[in-house]
Design a protein around this motif. Structure first.
Motif, PDB file in Angstrom:
ATOM      1  N   SER A   1       0.801  -1.228   0.000  1.00  0.00           N
ATOM      2  CA  SER A   1       0.000   0.000   0.000  1.00  0.00           C
ATOM      3  C   SER A   1       0.838   1.284   0.000  1.00  0.00           C
TER       4      SER A   1
ATOM      5  N   ARG B   1       3.708  -5.262  -5.715  1.00  0.00           N
ATOM      6  CA  ARG B   1       3.732  -3.840  -6.054  1.00  0.00           C
ATOM      7  C   ARG B   1       3.693  -3.604  -7.557  1.00  0.00           C
TER       8      ARG B   1
ATOM      9  N   ARG C   1       1.174  -1.452  -9.375  1.00  0.00           N
ATOM     10  CA  ARG C   1       0.285  -0.901  -8.352  1.00  0.00           C
ATOM     11  C   ARG C   1       0.942   0.215  -7.555  1.00  0.00           C
ATOM     12  N   GLY C   2       2.255   0.160  -7.396  1.00  0.00           N
ATOM     13  CA  GLY C   2       2.951   1.162  -6.597  1.00  0.00           C
ATOM     14  C   GLY C   2       4.317   1.460  -7.192  1.00  0.00           C
TER      15      GLY C   2
ATOM     16  N   LYS D   1       2.907   4.256  -1.236  1.00  0.00           N
ATOM     17  CA  LYS D   1       2.921   4.885  -2.565  1.00  0.00           C
ATOM     18  C   LYS D   1       4.287   4.787  -3.240  1.00  0.00           C
TER      19      LYS D   1
END
Length: 126
Positions: free
Chosen positions: A31, A60, A63-64, A33
């Motif tokens: 989660s 990740r 997604r990040g 960033k």
């Protein structure tokens, strides 16, 4: 944002696994960033450590944002991960949507240290 060395993250992942809180740590890392992994390549990982790091980076993927610093070219990453298959799969994900900045030259820390030493010597002169 989270900043850590790759070796410290692998250590944290292994500790979390042993303490049965790995999913919580993985969820947190997924989660974030921006995850910054420094010094990727200085310390080889155990097979389990490499797999745990691979899992985080895979989670990740797309997604990040992840920033990784390394003193090793990609063709030497297998020496740290210990598995060509794992290294290949990881590099496939990492290099898909990527900006690679290759920096050659003298170390910033070394240059700074030399400058401080030179300035110190100059201040001693009459």
């Amino acid at each position: 944002m989270a900043f850590t060395t790759a070796a410290a993250l692998v250590h944290d992942l292994m500790e979390a696994r042993d303490e049965r809180r790995l999913r919580i740590l993985q969820k947190h890392l997924a989660s974030v960033k921006l995850l910054i992994l420094d010094e990727r390549g200085y310390v080889p990982f155990t097979a389990v450590g490499g797999e745990l790091l691979f899992e985080v980076l895979s989670q990740r993927y797309e997604r990040g944002r992840t920033l990784i610093t390394s003193n090793l070219p990609f063709d030497e990453w297998t020496s740290v991960f210990g598995s060509e298959r794992l290294t290949g799969a990881l590099l496939d994900r990492l290099t898909h949507h990527v900006h690679i900045l290759e920096m050659n030259g003298e170390s910033f820390r070394l240059t700074s240290s030399r400058k401080r030493h030179k300035d110190k010597e100059a201040s001693k002169m009459p």
